[in-house]
Design an enzyme around this catalytic site. Structure first.
Site, PDB file in Angstrom:
ATOM      1  N   HIS A   1       0.869  -1.193   0.000  1.00 37.90           N
ATOM      2  CA  HIS A   1       0.000   0.000   0.000  1.00 37.90           C
ATOM      3  C   HIS A   1       0.896   1.229   0.000  1.00 37.90           C
ATOM      4  O   HIS A   1       1.282   1.742   1.042  1.00 37.90           O
ATOM      5  CB  HIS A   1      -0.908  -0.031   1.232  1.00 37.90           C
ATOM      6  CG  HIS A   1      -1.931   1.055   1.269  1.00 37.90           C
ATOM      7  ND1 HIS A   1      -3.161   0.898   1.895  1.00 37.90           N
ATOM      8  CD2 HIS A   1      -1.944   2.323   0.775  1.00 37.90           C
ATOM      9  CE1 HIS A   1      -3.863   2.016   1.778  1.00 37.90           C
ATOM     10  NE2 HIS A   1      -3.129   2.899   1.099  1.00 37.90           N
TER      11      HIS A   1
ATOM     12  N   ASP B   1       1.876   4.017   2.823  1.00 41.53           N
ATOM     13  CA  ASP B   1       0.828   4.869   2.249  1.00 41.53           C
ATOM     14  C   ASP B   1       1.411   6.042   1.446  1.00 41.53           C
ATOM     15  O   ASP B   1       1.702   5.900   0.267  1.00 41.53           O
ATOM     16  CB  ASP B   1      -0.109   5.357   3.361  1.00 41.53           C
ATOM     17  CG  ASP B   1      -1.483   5.777   2.851  1.00 41.53           C
ATOM     18  OD1 ASP B   1      -1.753   5.619   1.642  1.00 41.53           O
ATOM     19  OD2 ASP B   1      -2.289   6.263   3.658  1.00 41.53           O
ATOM     20  N   ASP B   2       1.561   7.190   2.079  1.00 38.29           N
ATOM     21  CA  ASP B   2       2.126   8.399   1.449  1.00 38.29           C
ATOM     22  C   ASP B   2       3.262   8.910   2.341  1.00 38.29           C
ATOM     23  O   ASP B   2       3.117   9.916   3.044  1.00 38.29           O
ATOM     24  CB  ASP B   2       1.048   9.474   1.304  1.00 38.29           C
ATOM     25  CG  ASP B   2      -0.122   9.011   0.458  1.00 38.29           C
ATOM     26  OD1 ASP B   2      -0.021   9.121  -0.772  1.00 38.29           O
ATOM     27  OD2 ASP B   2      -1.128   8.545   1.027  1.00 38.29           O
TER      28      ASP B   2
ATOM     29  N   GLU C   1     -11.367   3.377   6.099  1.00 38.96           N
ATOM     30  CA  GLU C   1     -10.356   4.270   6.674  1.00 38.96           C
ATOM     31  C   GLU C   1     -11.131   5.389   7.359  1.00 38.96           C
ATOM     32  O   GLU C   1     -11.328   5.383   8.569  1.00 38.96           O
ATOM     33  CB  GLU C   1      -9.441   4.827   5.584  1.00 38.96           C
ATOM     34  CG  GLU C   1      -8.384   5.795   6.102  1.00 38.96           C
ATOM     35  CD  GLU C   1      -7.653   6.533   4.983  1.00 38.96           C
ATOM     36  OE1 GLU C   1      -6.662   7.191   5.299  1.00 38.96           O
ATOM     37  OE2 GLU C   1      -8.078   6.469   3.816  1.00 38.96           O
TER      38      GLU C   1
ATOM     39  N   HIS D   1      -9.545   0.979  -1.440  1.00 38.61           N
ATOM     40  CA  HIS D   1      -9.513   1.635  -0.132  1.00 38.61           C
ATOM     41  C   HIS D   1     -10.919   1.573   0.467  1.00 38.61           C
ATOM     42  O   HIS D   1     -11.901   1.941  -0.195  1.00 38.61           O
ATOM     43  CB  HIS D   1      -9.116   3.105  -0.276  1.00 38.61           C
ATOM     44  CG  HIS D   1      -7.660   3.326  -0.541  1.00 38.61           C
ATOM     45  ND1 HIS D   1      -6.965   2.656  -1.527  1.00 38.61           N
ATOM     46  CD2 HIS D   1      -6.753   4.169   0.040  1.00 38.61           C
ATOM     47  CE1 HIS D   1      -5.705   3.072  -1.526  1.00 38.61           C
ATOM     48  NE2 HIS D   1      -5.548   3.988  -0.585  1.00 38.61           N
TER      49      HIS D   1
ATOM     50  N   HIS E   1       1.424   4.884  -2.398  1.00 39.10           N
ATOM     51  CA  HIS E   1       1.066   5.772  -3.504  1.00 39.10           C
ATOM     52  C   HIS E   1       2.329   6.469  -3.986  1.00 39.10           C
ATOM     53  O   HIS E   1       2.945   7.234  -3.233  1.00 39.10           O
ATOM     54  CB  HIS E   1       0.037   6.800  -3.048  1.00 39.10           C
ATOM     55  CG  HIS E   1      -1.237   6.202  -2.558  1.00 39.10           C
ATOM     56  ND1 HIS E   1      -2.323   5.972  -3.381  1.00 39.10           N
ATOM     57  CD2 HIS E   1      -1.611   5.764  -1.327  1.00 39.10           C
ATOM     58  CE1 HIS E   1      -3.304   5.430  -2.673  1.00 39.10           C
ATOM     59  NE2 HIS E   1      -2.892   5.287  -1.422  1.00 39.10           N
TER      60      HIS E   1
END
Length: 335
Positions: free
Chosen positions: A14, A275-276, A197, A194, A16
């Site tokens: 996961h 994630d980011d 969340e 997704h 990005h």
């Protein structure tokens, strides 16, 4: 424990790519491409990375992506991430990219994917890091835009293993993209999404039932539905959890409140991911350390996050077995 985590073999599911845009590279690309950005210094950029929810993050995330213009920009972005993987001993990564973020501002689909793909191939040959590419639809855009993006992806099925669904969860339920995902499956793409969340646990069930997905990205709100948790355990449905992201975006108030270790011990196939990371304060090692520092957990349990990620990955069974053996050999050194 820090030494154990640093050298532990890892698999990331996961991530990005646009979320790995570090301020230093943002400034470099802005200068290269003559793009004005609303920041005067790297410190000012980092100071802006204070979010109160998902949307406040997305606003600056899309702003940062404006500096990505040419194929080389996407190569440089991806290569910088792969070097972080090398530092954190990530052996395999399955990365997301958001083509609509770029095609909506006039950048061609080919420019985006060719730069990313070239870096991933080079990462395998030069760094020994294997990878898969997952194309995400932006859920705040309409179904028509998603269908158009899927059509563009068809020409690159040799590069894209799966499609996903990201961006603003609130107000954009999985049902909005049921027909898109059905067509993607018919075309031979694997599917992820997704869910759970910021959105409720019902979004997870809806994504499973309507989108027929292989794994849930985030999914931490599953704890609100006991029957859903039992289903996740029973069917070995993976959750690609992003601990630091969840704290940064106020899904949990503190890491001590995070449910990832509880879900692991209940038998859910949970994994740790970043994630980011440029926006949320850390790559894979940082995320592992954040969990370990907040929860009493032993080395076998920590390694289980990697074993779960191997199981949940889209590599073939022979590669899964190879990765399991590498991880088990490492764990055996500490037992």
């Amino acid at each position: 424990m820090k030494e154990f985590i640093q050298s532990l073999p890892k698999v990331e599911l996961h991530l990005h790519l646009e979320g790995t845009l570090e301020p230093e590279l943002m400034f470099e690309l802005a200068k290269r491409n003559h793009i004005d950005i609303p920041f005067n210094s790297i410190a000012e950029v980092r100071g802006a990375y204070s979010f109160h929810n998902l949307q406040s993050f997305l606003d600056i995330y899309f702003q940062g992506a404006n500096v990505l213009i040419n194929e080389q920009d996407f190569f440089d972005l991806t290569w910088a991430y792969l070097l972080r993987c090398q530092d954190d001993n990530v052996l395999h990564t399955e990365v997301f990219f958001d083509p609509q973020t770029h095609t909506e501002r006039g950048i061609s689909f080919e420019t985006v994917i060719n730069g990313i793909h070239r870096a991933l191939v080079q990462g395998t040959t030069e760094l020994g890091i294997s990878s898969k590419l997952i194309m995400c639809f932006l859920r705040h855009l309409d179904e028509e835009s998603a269908f158009k993006t899927l059509q563009q992806a068809q020409r690159h099925q040799d590069k894209i293993v799966a499609v996903g669904l990201d961006s603003s969860e609130i107000g954009h339920p999985p049902a909005k993209f049921e027909r898109v995902f059905k067509q993607a499956i018919n075309l031979g793409f694997l599917t992820v999404a997704h869910a759970g969340e910021e959105g409720e646990a019902s979004n997870i069930s809806e994504a499973l039932n309507l989108l027929k997905i292989s794994r849930i990205d985030h999914g931490v709100r599953c704890s609100e539905d006991e029957e859903l948790v039992k289903q996740l355990v029973r069917e070995r449905i993976p959750l690609t959890v992003c601990p630091l992201s969840n704290i940064k975006l106020k899904v949990f108030d503190s890491m001590e409140q995070h449910n990832i270790v509880d879900l692991l011990r209940r038998g859910v196939c949970v994994t740790i991911n970043s994630d980011d990371p440029a926006y949320f304060g850390g790559y894979m090692v940082n995320n592992f350390l954040a969990v370990v520092n907040a929860h009493p957990i032993n080395k076998a349990e920590i390694a289980q996050f990697t074993f779960n990620a191997i199981e949940a990955s889209f590599v073939n069974k022979h590669e899964k077995e190879r990765l399991r053996k590498v991880t088990q050999r490492y764990l055996n050194l500490y037992q």
